[in-house]
Design a protein around this motif. Sequence first.
Motif, mmCIF file in Angstrom:
data_model
loop_
_atom_site.group_PDB
_atom_site.id
_atom_site.type_symbol
_atom_site.label_atom_id
_atom_site.label_comp_id
_atom_site.label_asym_id
_atom_site.label_seq_id
_atom_site.Cartn_x
_atom_site.Cartn_y
_atom_site.Cartn_z
ATOM 1 N N GLU A 47 40.838 68.938 41.205
ATOM 2 C CA GLU A 47 41.906 69.522 40.401
ATOM 3 C C GLU A 47 42.413 68.490 39.403
ATOM 4 O O GLU A 47 42.219 67.282 39.572
ATOM 5 C CB GLU A 47 43.054 70.021 41.279
ATOM 6 C CG GLU A 47 43.743 68.935 42.078
ATOM 7 C CD GLU A 47 44.853 69.474 42.953
ATOM 8 O OE1 GLU A 47 44.894 70.697 43.167
ATOM 9 O OE2 GLU A 47 45.674 68.662 43.414
ATOM 10 N N ILE A 85 45.827 67.344 36.772
ATOM 11 C CA ILE A 85 47.276 67.422 36.579
ATOM 12 C C ILE A 85 47.547 67.485 35.078
ATOM 13 O O ILE A 85 47.161 66.580 34.334
ATOM 14 C CB ILE A 85 47.995 66.211 37.199
ATOM 15 C CG1 ILE A 85 47.748 66.163 38.710
ATOM 16 C CG2 ILE A 85 49.489 66.265 36.898
ATOM 17 C CD1 ILE A 85 48.273 64.904 39.379
ATOM 18 N N LEU A 144 50.072 67.084 32.293
ATOM 19 C CA LEU A 144 51.395 66.488 32.091
ATOM 20 C C LEU A 144 52.301 67.373 31.256
ATOM 21 O O LEU A 144 53.514 67.405 31.464
ATOM 22 C CB LEU A 144 51.252 65.122 31.405
ATOM 23 C CG LEU A 144 50.819 63.956 32.292
ATOM 24 C CD1 LEU A 144 50.873 62.662 31.505
ATOM 25 C CD2 LEU A 144 51.707 63.846 33.531
ATOM 26 N N ASN A 173 53.971 75.975 34.166
ATOM 27 C CA ASN A 173 54.124 74.545 34.430
ATOM 28 C C ASN A 173 55.518 74.030 34.083
ATOM 29 O O ASN A 173 55.969 73.032 34.655
ATOM 30 C CB ASN A 173 53.068 73.753 33.652
ATOM 31 C CG ASN A 173 51.682 73.931 34.239
ATOM 32 O OD1 ASN A 173 51.533 74.322 35.397
ATOM 33 N ND2 ASN A 173 50.657 73.656 33.444
ATOM 34 N N THR A 212 54.716 70.413 40.428
ATOM 35 C CA THR A 212 53.355 69.856 40.470
ATOM 36 C C THR A 212 52.484 70.682 39.531
ATOM 37 O O THR A 212 52.055 71.784 39.871
ATOM 38 C CB THR A 212 52.786 69.915 41.903
ATOM 39 O OG1 THR A 212 52.828 71.269 42.361
ATOM 40 C CG2 THR A 212 53.581 69.024 42.829
ATOM 41 N N ASN A 213 52.231 70.156 38.343
ATOM 42 C CA ASN A 213 51.510 70.915 37.318
ATOM 43 C C ASN A 213 49.997 70.760 37.473
ATOM 44 O O ASN A 213 49.315 70.234 36.599
ATOM 45 C CB ASN A 213 51.938 70.452 35.925
ATOM 46 C CG ASN A 213 53.434 70.558 35.727
ATOM 47 O OD1 ASN A 213 54.099 71.331 36.416
ATOM 48 N ND2 ASN A 213 53.962 69.781 34.799
ATOM 49 N N THR A 214 49.485 71.223 38.590
ATOM 50 C CA THR A 214 48.055 71.070 38.859
ATOM 51 C C THR A 214 47.293 72.320 38.423
ATOM 52 O O THR A 214 47.829 73.429 38.397
ATOM 53 C CB THR A 214 47.807 70.833 40.363
ATOM 54 O OG1 THR A 214 48.337 71.931 41.105
ATOM 55 C CG2 THR A 214 48.443 69.530 40.810
ATOM 56 N N ASN A 227 42.688 61.867 37.196
ATOM 57 C CA ASN A 227 42.651 63.314 36.965
ATOM 58 C C ASN A 227 43.886 63.822 36.223
ATOM 59 O O ASN A 227 44.204 65.006 36.296
ATOM 60 C CB ASN A 227 42.502 64.057 38.293
ATOM 61 C CG ASN A 227 43.724 63.910 39.180
ATOM 62 O OD1 ASN A 227 44.486 62.952 39.030
ATOM 63 N ND2 ASN A 227 43.910 64.843 40.101
ATOM 64 N N VAL A 228 44.570 62.938 35.509
ATOM 65 C CA VAL A 228 45.781 63.315 34.777
ATOM 66 C C VAL A 228 45.410 63.590 33.320
ATOM 67 O O VAL A 228 44.883 62.712 32.623
ATOM 68 C CB VAL A 228 46.852 62.216 34.854
ATOM 69 C CG1 VAL A 228 48.075 62.611 34.031
ATOM 70 C CG2 VAL A 228 47.240 61.964 36.302
#
Length: 676
Positions: free
Chosen positions: A377, A379, A381, A450, A455-457, A538-539
Motif C-alpha cells: 500500500e 500513503i 500525503l 483523505n 491514515t491516507n493509505t 511508500n509515501v
Amino acid sequence: MMENPGSNNHSDPVNVFILLGFPCSWEIQILLFSLFSVIYVLTLIGNLCIICSVWCDQHLHTPMYILLANFSFLEIWYVTSTVPNMLANFLSKINTISFSCCFLQFYFFFSMGTTETFFLSAMALDRYLAICRPLHYPTVMTVQRCIRIGACCWVCGFSCFLLPVYLISQLPFCGPNTIDHFLCDPGPLIKLSCMPAPATEITCAIFNSVLIFSTFFFITGSYTLVIRAVLKVPSAEGRHKTFSTCGSHLAVVSLFYGSIMVMYVSPTAGNPARIQKIVTLFYSVLTPFLNPMIYSLRNKEMKEALRKLLRIVRFAYTLTLMGNLAIACAVRWDRSLHTTMYIFLGCDEGFFLCIMAFDRMKEMTSESSNISYTVSEFILLGFPSRWEIQIFFFTIFFLTYMLTLFGNMAIMCAVRWDHRLHTPMYILLANFSFLEICYVSSDVPNMLANFLSHTNTISFARCLLQLYFFFSLGTTECLFLSIMAYDRFLAICRPLHYHIVMTIKFCSNLVIFCWVYGFLWFLIPVIFVTQLPFCGPNVIDDFLCDLGPLLALASACVPIPRTVLMCGTMSSLLIFATFFYIMGSYTLVLKTVMLIPSVAGQKKAFSTCSSHLAVVFLFYGSVMMTYVSPGKGQTESMQKFTTLFYSVLTPFFNPMIYSLRNKEMKDALKKVLRGS
C-alpha cells in the motif's frame, strides 16, 4: 551448468538459433514493439471484418467474395506466423529460437506465402471469367467449384515447400548460430551451414523461381486479357466500373510480387541483411495490413457489408458493456468480493487481464522474495496541514466537485433534450462533458475521503487503478480537444463541405475512436510501472497516484532510466502531437476569419472558437508543466498545484466557458432549468 546459446563448438550440433532482429537501443525497441503491435492488431481486425462481412451478408456469398474471405483468413495466419515471435523478441534480451521451432516457422511461413500466390492466381482467374466470359461465368464458376479451387490452393500451398524445407533441415549446422533476421528465412539458414550446399541452394532457387514466375505470368496474362476486354466496352461508366473491380486486386498483386521477387528468386545473393529485413517486412507485415483497406475502399458492396457489420458489433459491444457493468456492480456492492482479484475483474478488461496475471504472480512469489514488490500500500500525503484547514479544503473541493458534476450534467441534458443541438459540435461537447465527469471522479472522491481520514493509505491495486483511469481519461481529453478543433476547422474553413463530411455517423465514429484509443495509449507505460520494484519508501507526496511520484519511489530501489524515458517520450508525443494539431487547425481558422468582410461575421466566428481555445490553453498549459518530463524539475507543491489545475479546476470551468459565450447553449440550459 547451462551453456550460452550463442557459443557452440564446431563439433556440436546447433540446438538453438539466435534471431538478431533489429539490434538497437532499448527505447527504439519499445517504439518498434508499439508500432508493430498496433499494425498487427489492425491487421487482425481488418481481415476479420472482411471475413465476418462475407459470412453475415447473403449478397456476398459469391465466388469473388468467398475467395476474398479465404484470402483474408490466410493473411491472418500469414502475419501470425512471424509477428508474435518478433514482438516477443523486442522485449527479450536473449532472442533464441529452438531448432524445431525455427523450421516449423520456416515451413508455415513459406507454405502460407505459397498459398497466397495460388489464391492471387485463383482470384485473377475469377476476374477473367467474370469480365471476358460473362455469359459462361455463372455456369463455370459455381460456388461448389470455387470451394474446390480454394481447397486446392490450401493443399498445394502446404505441399509445395515440403522438399526444400526437408533439404535445408538436413544440412549440418555445427558452427555459428546467429541469424541476422527477425525470422527463420532460407537465405540466412543456408549461410549458417557448416558445409557448402550448392545443390540445396539451387533447388530452393528453382522452386522459388518456378512458383513465383508461373503464378505471376498467369496473373499478368489474365489481366492483359481483362484489360483488352475492358477497352472494348463502349461506355466510359462501364469501363470505370469494370476497372474498379480489378484495381484492388492488381494493387495487392503488385505489392506482394514486387517484394518477394527481390528476395526469393535468388535467396542468398546480392541483398545485404538490412535490405532483406525491410523487404521481408514489406510483404510479410505491411501487405497483410494494407489488404483490407485496398479491398474495401474501392468496393461499394464491401463497404455496405462493413457498415452492417459495424452496426452488429455496436450492438454486441453494448451487451458486453452491460454484462461487465453487472460484474462491476456485483464487486462494488458485495463486500466479500472486495479483494485484489475481483477489483481487477470489475474493471477495464484489456488492461487488467495483464494486471490480473501480475497479481497472481505477485502472490506466488511474495513469500520467496525479500526485495521486490514488498510494498502492498501507499500513503498519499495530500495537503498536510492542521485539522481545521483540512476541513476547509474538504468544503472547498466538495463544492467544486458538486458544481463540476452539476455543470457538466446540465450541458449533457441540454444537448440531449434540445433537438436544435443534435449537431456534431454539440454531440462532441456532450461527450466531452461526460468525459470531464469521469475525469474529475477518478481522483477527487478519494482526495475528499483523505481530508477526513487520519491514515491516507491506498492499496497497491487501487493505486494502479487510479493511475490507469486518470491517464486514460486525460489521453481521451487530448483526443476530444483535437477532434473538436477539427470540427471547427471544417465548419469555418470548409463550410460548403461541412455537412457532407461531418455527418452524425462520422461524428459518432470519431467519438468511439477517442474513447477506445484513449484507453489503449497508456497501456504499455502503466504495465511497465506495475513491474517496477517498489521495495523501499511508500509515501507519495501528492493527492493521487501520479506517474512522477511513483517513478521516484521505484527509482529508490533500482535505477529505471529506460522506464522514465519511455513514459516521458509517450507523454511528450501525445501532448505535443495533439497540441500542435489544435494550434494548426486554429491558425487556419483565424486566417479564414480575418478574410470575412463583415465585423459581425468575424465576431460570430470568433465566439464559436474562443471558448474551445480557452479550454485548450487551460488544460495544455498545466499538463505540459507536469508530464512532458515526468518527475523532474518541479517541487512537490508546484506539482500538486498544476495537477489540481488541470484535473479539478479545468473540468469545473468548462461548463461556464462553453455556456457563457454560446447563445444556443444558454437558451438550452434555460429550458433545462425551467424543466420544459
